[in-house]
Design an enzyme around this catalytic site. Sequence first.
Site, PDB file in Angstrom:
ATOM      1  N   GLU A  57      -0.826  33.315   6.171  1.00 41.32           N
ATOM      2  CA  GLU A  57      -0.703  32.376   5.057  1.00 41.32           C
ATOM      3  C   GLU A  57      -1.234  33.010   3.803  1.00 41.32           C
ATOM      4  OE1 GLU A  57      -3.057  28.830   5.741  1.00 41.32           O
ATOM      5  OE2 GLU A  57      -1.376  27.888   6.737  1.00 41.32           O
ATOM      6  N   LYS A  58      -0.731  32.561   2.682  1.00 41.24           N
ATOM      7  CA  LYS A  58      -1.344  32.956   1.409  1.00 41.24           C
ATOM      8  C   LYS A  58      -2.759  32.364   1.394  1.00 41.24           C
ATOM      9  CE  LYS A  58      -0.883  33.652  -3.317  1.00 41.24           C
ATOM     10  NZ  LYS A  58      -1.266  35.070  -3.236  1.00 41.24           N
ATOM     11  N   VAL A  63     -14.642  13.876  13.302  1.00 40.57           N
ATOM     12  CA  VAL A  63     -16.079  13.661  13.106  1.00 40.57           C
ATOM     13  C   VAL A  63     -16.305  12.803  11.855  1.00 40.57           C
ATOM     14  CG1 VAL A  63     -18.283  14.807  12.611  1.00 40.57           C
ATOM     15  CG2 VAL A  63     -16.670  15.864  14.206  1.00 40.57           C
ATOM     16  N   ARG A 108     -23.646  15.891   7.823  1.00 44.88           N
ATOM     17  CA  ARG A 108     -23.780  16.198   9.247  1.00 44.88           C
ATOM     18  C   ARG A 108     -25.176  16.744   9.508  1.00 44.88           C
ATOM     19  NH1 ARG A 108     -18.161  18.641  11.670  1.00 44.88           N
ATOM     20  NH2 ARG A 108     -16.742  17.521  10.278  1.00 44.88           N
ATOM     21  N   GLY A 133     -12.884  26.035  12.429  1.00 45.50           N
ATOM     22  CA  GLY A 133     -13.235  27.097  11.477  1.00 45.50           C
ATOM     23  C   GLY A 133     -13.202  28.485  12.092  1.00 45.50           C
ATOM     24  N   LYS A 158      -4.319  33.618  10.774  1.00 47.55           N
ATOM     25  CA  LYS A 158      -4.874  32.496  11.543  1.00 47.55           C
ATOM     26  C   LYS A 158      -4.329  32.453  12.955  1.00 47.55           C
ATOM     27  CE  LYS A 158      -5.485  28.967   7.997  1.00 47.55           C
ATOM     28  NZ  LYS A 158      -5.052  27.599   7.662  1.00 47.55           N
ATOM     29  N   ARG A 170      -6.267  13.725  16.592  1.00 52.00           N
ATOM     30  CA  ARG A 170      -7.393  13.017  17.222  1.00 52.00           C
ATOM     31  C   ARG A 170      -8.178  12.306  16.129  1.00 52.00           C
ATOM     32  NH1 ARG A 170     -11.095  16.478  14.885  1.00 52.00           N
ATOM     33  NH2 ARG A 170     -10.551  18.659  15.021  1.00 52.00           N
ATOM     34  N   LYS A 228      -0.495  25.380  15.352  1.00 48.23           N
ATOM     35  CA  LYS A 228      -0.508  25.355  13.889  1.00 48.23           C
ATOM     36  C   LYS A 228       0.795  25.850  13.275  1.00 48.23           C
ATOM     37  CE  LYS A 228      -5.476  25.837  13.277  1.00 48.23           C
ATOM     38  NZ  LYS A 228      -6.433  26.345  12.307  1.00 48.23           N
TER      39      LYS A 228
END
Length: 454
Positions: A200-201, A295, A336, A165, A158, A292, A116
């Site tokens: 990150e903010k 979903v 979902r 998630g 992160k 990729r 990331k």
Amino acid sequence: MFKKVLIANRGEIALRVVRVCKQFGIKTVAVYSTADRDSLHVRFADEAVCIGPPNSRESYLKIPRIIAAAEITGADAIHPGYGFLAENAAFAEICDSSGITFIGPTPEMIRAMGDKAVAKETMKNAGVPVVPGSEGVVKTAGEGLEIARAIGLPVIIKAVAGGGGRGMRIVREDSEFETAFKIAQHEAEQGFNNPDVYIEKYVDQPRHVEIQVFGDRHGNVIHFGERDCSVQRRHQKLIEEAPSPVVDDELRTRMGEAAVRGCKSVNYLNAGTVEFLVDKDRNFYFMEMNTRIQVEHPVTEQVTGHDLIKLQFRVAAGERLPKKKIVPRGHAIECRVNAEDPAAGFRPSPGRIKDFHIPGGFGVRVDTHAYTDYVVPPYYDSLIAKLIVYAQTREGAIQKMAGALEEFVIEGIKTTVPFHRQVMADERFRSGKFDTSFLDTFQFHAGQEGEGPA
Ligand code: ADP
């Protein structure tokens, strides 16, 4: 085109890929763990190879067994689906060196965009706006706190290797920073085998809007418009739609061009998704890229008329992307359907499905590997079906979704169907005016309507 394709996945996506192969006249090889012996992807594939026990580390993630299965059956390509090995650069590399086409981007692209922190740098260098934050990995809490103060709290820590998630921590106060930072590193190490984190903010009241991109082997990169995935529970998507209620033609063009620019800078190949956060003032910031198929790809298919899995095969085989500009029409929503109990904090609810009746009708699509008497195993993600509807307007799509959900009967296990029924009736959802925190305040009323007998 390929002659025989091995599908290195399970569940609805494996079945989805089998179906596409049939349309091309390609032979299929399913792989399965002992827990998935009775799965439909196994039943409908031409050949099936058992690759190990239920634990995915010993089966769906076991690269040597999957390559061996491809070699024994003579498969000339592998489709990885999503999850498992789909974003594993080493796997893509081993496919290459074994003379098997990996239906996806190259190992280099997976490496560059899968990390990331590196992906953010790449996008920034291509002139794409990114969420303000640290330049790459932050090693110490002290360094992190300085950065957090400079960009202003709240911030989000992160994991560079995070996904689904997980591996994120929000910090609102200076005093919480050090502890949160250390926990984040620890969790990253535990969850993703890599302790590296970046900062990150934390964007206030954002919408999650992502652009579907595609690259071919001839240097073309195009986009298929956006999906809005702001209905999330703990940063995990539950409902997706296309187009986004906050994106107009002008914003779509700007976001699409930014995504394409970023992907062109790495000569991106095959399907990818560029994820952005859109703030209240409709500024957009790059967040991450998924290398990729996702979903939620069907909502894009419904509004563009393109089968994105087919397109993955075509570009992997060297064909060119369509030249005609892609303009979304109408509105599509996906819910979902997970084997989870929405009344108990979405706790997984595996087990035997005693009755399974899927909705139908014009503009109603169900992608599923489940059936009556199917046993949902406890070992994998809990997605058992995707219900997708298409209508001319958002209002019409919501109406259609509500009707389809009413018809969806799943007995024997708890599912998210009753939850989706309530969301479709919710005024805020219907108004389209909400952000990624929508579900934080949404109250699910168990047993209120249509809760199937347990
Ligand atoms: P994952 O790879 O786990 O899906 P993402 O980076 O895509 O992680 O983030 C998932 C979700 O977390 C986003 O859709 C958004 O709701 C929230 N999120 C991530 N980064 C930020 C941020 N900087 N500000 C606000 N929310 C964020």
